[in-house]
Design an enzyme around this catalytic site. Sequence first.
Site: not given
Lengths: 381, 294
Positions: A101, A189
């Site tokens: 992530y 993101e």
Amino acid sequence: MDLLEYQGKQFFSRYALPVSQGFVAHGVPEAREIADRLGYPVVVKAQVHIGGRGKAGGIRLAGDAGEVETAADSILGMDIGGHTVGCVLVEEAARIAAEYYASFTLDRSAGRYLGMLSARGGVDIEAVAESDPGSIARIWVDPVESLGDAAARTWVRAARLDETAADELVEVLLQLYEAFVDGDADLVEINPLILTTEGRVRVLDAKVTLDDNSVFRHPEYRAYDATQPRDEREASAHALGLQYVGLDGTVGVIANGAGLAMSTVDVVAQAGGAAANFLDIGGGADVETMAAALRVINNDPAVKAIFINIFGGIVQGEVVAQGILDALDRVELRAPIVLRLDGTNADQGRAMVAPRLSEMLMMAGSMSGGAARAVEIAGSA
Amino acid sequence: MSIWLNERSRVVYQGLTGRAGRFHALRNRAYGTRVVAGTNPSKAGTSVEGIPVFATVGAAVEATGADVSCVFVPAPHVRGAVVEAAEGGVTLVVVITEGVPAKDEAWLYGKLRRDHPEVRMIGPNCPGLISPGKANVGITAGDIALPGGPVGLVSRSGTLTYQALYELKQAGIGVTTCVGIGGDPVPGTSFTDCLAAFEDDPETGAVMMIGEIGGSAEEEAAAFIAEHMAKPVVAYIAGITAPPGKKMGHAGAIVSGGKGTAAAKIETLSGAGVRVGESPSEAGRLMVEVVAGL
């Protein structure tokens, strides 16, 4: 403004981030054509402004043309959390060895950029932050400085990502930072950022929110306006340049200033009702703005009463009054108006409205009094 | 006394020759503010209703002794204008302009902290500040504020500031200084900065604070109040019923990832001993009680 995954990946491509090759399809034949061109297997992914696509069945792997057609057919038109799928992204499938992530956002209270990196990608990061906060490595970057190579390398180590891919990961994080800053994003993101079985780093998903205020630097962002999720009421208000958010109640709200408009929605709730919308006509509203606002509210079939709450600062009382009177002449109102008017030139404004007071246009002496009256009318309608 | 702005403050208007700059500079002057200069690089040497126009803030400071700048230039020029003001020698920069990109705000925040720690920026996207009876810099209608204190007021919202000033005036309560810090994600001056200044100001006896959803500025203010403030604080938070994920007009007013809700802010403030009103008028009533007990 929020970008769809494919738009986010196009945005990332401009900053050289490694995204898989893929194209958008609005129909089944188009999806198959793209898949044939890319070669199999491919992934067919629903393009919606909401998370949880995988669980909803909006992401499917397809090994051949028949599977692509079945996948596209079932995903297109699907409802995911109230969002209808209008297009799918058909993309080369990747062989995943590890899911990470990575994100950058603005830490408002620190006045710095906050980067988050974790070896636990592919799942909801909020949940990871709850259950395993130690697995997220954070980095703060001073906007006057920049993210350097050495800091990025330390960051990758702190997140305990695969050391053998460190060089490529550092490069990707620096590109992501560049996209965030140069692209005027509020959020970038990547979840998941993957390591392929061949040891390469790939951007598998993209969540990008761009700063509405930065469009003067990026005129091309205007194109994203068309794909913003808006209900019919929000779309028509947006076209008229009004700050409008649709809500579920029956009292239409018009106020000047974001804070006062929010507060008006709250006070309506405290009076036992529910607002149909948030609508800020802004600090410099003129007669036309007020008339446009009334038209938008009047077109909402749920509205049973309209509460106009104006505290004149730059907006002057007589301008508000004239806007309402103009709208009354032009529009057939379906719900009565309760008007609260204070501040700059409020006396003049009230005097202008006075001869037209009726069951369709009432004055209120205060904000809470006006809210109570509007709620009462909406309740008995 | 008042904070940051008083009858001796000398103000230069960046963007004086524009429509909004001219209108409000003249309005501020009519209120009694010492409006000493304006800037416009292509109109240096001219004047606006007797206010001299200079090429830069530096030149204006040299010629007029200006120590405050009020910025009305369009959003794309705000970053440059604030740096010019800081380098030009003013110590307070009030940015009224809305629509400034968050990246420019964050950059300015870092730039001032690093290179000009003596300079305070208020805003962007704010109504400015007013020390009633002394000076008014920005777009607040001066006549809705009663001079004399004892209340200091700080707010993230323009029109809610007016509403609060009005509630206080109706109750016969005066204000020392009212600061609109603006509704953007990275304001130059925070609630906490204002609370600290009010705590130190001998004429301020109580503080009214108006917040809204989004970010954590109210929570940070609550922590400051609990640890450092002896003066009573009354608060109002707008956006109790705001749906998550929607920007409510202000760029900074958004509940995201379950954070920044009004309920959480109200709870935190209450926990710090702040009396929180459910509506602007209830906050006004609470302040009447607080002032009566001073």
